[in-house]
Design a protein around this motif. Structure first.
Motif, short mmCIF file in Angstrom:
data_model
loop_
_atom_site.label_atom_id
_atom_site.label_comp_id
_atom_site.label_asym_id
_atom_site.label_seq_id
_atom_site.Cartn_x
_atom_site.Cartn_y
_atom_site.Cartn_z
N PRO A 189 29.89 35.84 32.99
CA PRO A 189 30.14 37.11 32.30
C PRO A 189 29.01 37.37 31.29
N ALA A 249 29.65 40.94 35.49
CA ALA A 249 29.61 39.66 36.21
C ALA A 249 28.24 39.52 36.86
N SER A 307 33.46 43.96 33.96
CA SER A 307 34.70 43.28 33.58
C SER A 307 35.77 44.28 33.18
N SER A 358 36.08 35.24 29.54
CA SER A 358 36.89 34.12 29.98
C SER A 358 36.65 32.89 29.13
N CYS A 402 34.66 33.24 35.94
CA CYS A 402 34.31 34.64 35.89
C CYS A 402 35.13 35.38 36.92
N ASN A 404 38.39 38.52 37.58
CA ASN A 404 38.84 39.78 37.03
C ASN A 404 37.74 40.81 36.82
N PHE A 405 36.89 40.96 37.81
CA PHE A 405 35.83 41.96 37.72
C PHE A 405 36.06 43.03 38.77
#
Ligand code: 5AD
Ligand code: SF4
Length: 467
Positions: free
Chosen positions: A391, A431, A450, A455, A461, A463-464
């Motif tokens: 991230p 990311a 993101s 995180s 990494c 949840n993008f």
């Protein structure tokens, strides 16, 4: 008294040195604008030029003197008030006693509240053709500028000074003399400032102090403060600088390694890897104690990025003692290191008690050897990220090309990618899949933006959203 009735004076501020100086310039901007002064980026339009200075090493001094001599011609061509602020104000007192001094006013780090008056007096004196000069260089035990809201340059990061001054008296260091005794700000005023910063759209806060982790105010120590700032909604990342290795209680380490918003980066100034040098430097730890702290941090979270400051060629440092520092770098394998050549500063313990006897040539050779070693280690550390997705907080355009974007990893490593990868703007977290690395930079393909806060470590990494 306001200057509003008068022609509004235009002030240009130039800042040298550390992040605390950048922050102090923001305080000065706030103090001046509320008294009716107008800030200008253009020194050609300025009635007043203020230089916020640094005194930590000789090259910082030289830079300021060079800039001052640049102003000579400008001052001859039109009325101009020149002021020196910050750590060098003390050293420049002699300038003011000259027949036709270049500098009209001096203000030390604890005297900025007096600046509007000092400037008005200096302007008035100049208009009357007088050589009356003004100075305010007294250090205070209490001044924290708690109530002043800094005039920040909009961006991704906002600084907050949580404490000022230093009581450590490392023998080489001039800071305790130029910035005075340690004093911590009230935690509630810091948290209020942090909430305002979040409301203004900044994504990162960096807590500042000459000795930031010795922060204490009643029941509040630095770990508690850091956690409370990191808990404020809207702030993605919290950093801090500069800590001293002596002030890392387990609670602070726990906060750094486990709080998702506290960056996994610790700057841990070592200065030397030799016990005799560390003792002469008055650093209060041995190499063994220092390395034990490094091992403890890594045992808690092996992905914490460690960086350091090193001084080469301190008084009476032998070749064997220097080799201990070389070995410390090999042993710890910092991600990066600031390596300085020892430069004697007036009034310090070292200047009074020791002899600056390592020849300049030898100091330079030692610096070069350490820089070369560190470059190799930094490149190796960075190559460990190849193939990973990190991230990255977007800061803006890359320095070398506006076709590329630049941001920082949680561990404060610079990451660059092509803007054609995706549309993103400063303050967003992207990311980045790392495909190449140099000693100073990671090169990446940006995969997505993101949708949540950062995180727990550089490594998870998820949840993008894809562009
Ligand atoms: N000479 C060289 N380096 C110095 N530093 C501080 N004082 C000196 C000096 N007199 C370095 C230390 C410190 C960093 C901010 O500057 O490494 O951690
Ligand atoms: Fe200087 Fe040491 Fe204080 Fe850092 S801790 S500001 S090096 S005296």
């Amino acid at each position: 008294m306001s200057v509003a009735h008068d022609r509004r004076r235009h002030v240009h501020i130039e800042t040298f040195g550390c992040q605390m100086n950048e922050y102090d310039s923001e305080l000065v901007r706030a103090l001046l604008t509320r008294e009716g002064f107008v800030l200008t980026e253009d020194r050609e339009c300025a009635d007043v030029i203020l230089m916020n200075t640094c005194a930590i090493r000789e090259n910082a001094h030289t830079k300021v003197y060079t800039h001052l001599s640049d102003l000579k011609a400008l001052k001859k061509s039109r009325p101009l008030v020149v002021g020196v602020l910050g750590c060098m104000a003390q050293n420049l007192k002699g300038e003011l006693t000259k027949q036709e001094p270049l500098v009209d006013l001096l203000a030390g780090p604890d005297s900025y509240r007096q600046l509007p008056t000092l400037i008005r007096n200096a302007v008035h004196a100049q208009e009357q053709g007088e050589h009356r000069k003004t100075l305010a260089v007294d250090l205070s035990e209490y001044e924290t500028y708690d109530d002043i809201v800094p005039l920040r340059v909009p961006g991704v990061n906002a600084w907050i000074a949580v404490m000022r001054g230093c009581d450590n008296f490392c023998s080489f260091c001039v800071v305790p003399y130029t910035r005075g005794r340690e004093r911590s700000r009230d935690p509630q005023s810091i948290l209020e400032e942090a909430r305002r910063i979040a409301g203004n759209g900044f994504k990162q806060i960096t807590l500042l102090g000459q000795n930031v982790n010795s922060y204490r105010s009643g029941e509040w120590d630095f770990g508690r403060l850091l956690t409370a700032v990191a808990d404020i909604p809207g702030i993605e990342r919290v950093r801090f600088t500069s800590p001293h290795p002596k002030d890392f209680p387990p609670s602070l380490l726990e906060a750094v390694v486990s709080h998702p918003k506290i960056c996994k980066h610790i700057h841990l100034p070592a200065q030397s890897g030799n016990d005799r040098m560390l003792s002469l430097m008055n650093r209060t730890y041995t190499k063994r104690e220092y390395v034990a702290l490094v091992e403890k941090i890594r045992s808690m979270n092996r992905r914490v990025v460690l960086t350091t400051d090193i001084i080469a060629g301190f008084c009476s440092e032998t070749e064997a003692e220097f080799s201990d520092t070389y070995r410390l770098l090999e042993e710890v394998r910092y991600h990066s290191a600031f390596i300085f050549l020892y430069s004697e500063r007036m009034n310090t313990i070292a200047a009074r008690k020791f002899t600056d006897d390592v020849p300049l040539e030898v100091k330079s050779q030692r610096v070069t050897a350490l820089v070369e070693l560190q470059r190799r280690i930094s490149a190796e550390c960075n190559r460990e990220y190849l193939g990973e997705t990190l991230p990255v907080l977007v800061e803006g355009d890359a320095k070398k090309s506006h076709l590329q974007a630049m941001g920082k990893s949680d561990g404060n490593i610079t990451v660059i990618w092509n803007k054609t990868d995706l549309a993103c703007s400063p303050g967003q977290v992207v990311a980045c899949s790392i495909y190449d690395a140099s000693a100073s930079t990671l090169y990446a393909k940006a995969l997505g933006i993101s949708v949540s806060s950062p995180s727990k470590s550089e490594h998870s990494c998820t949840n993008f959203v894809q562009p």
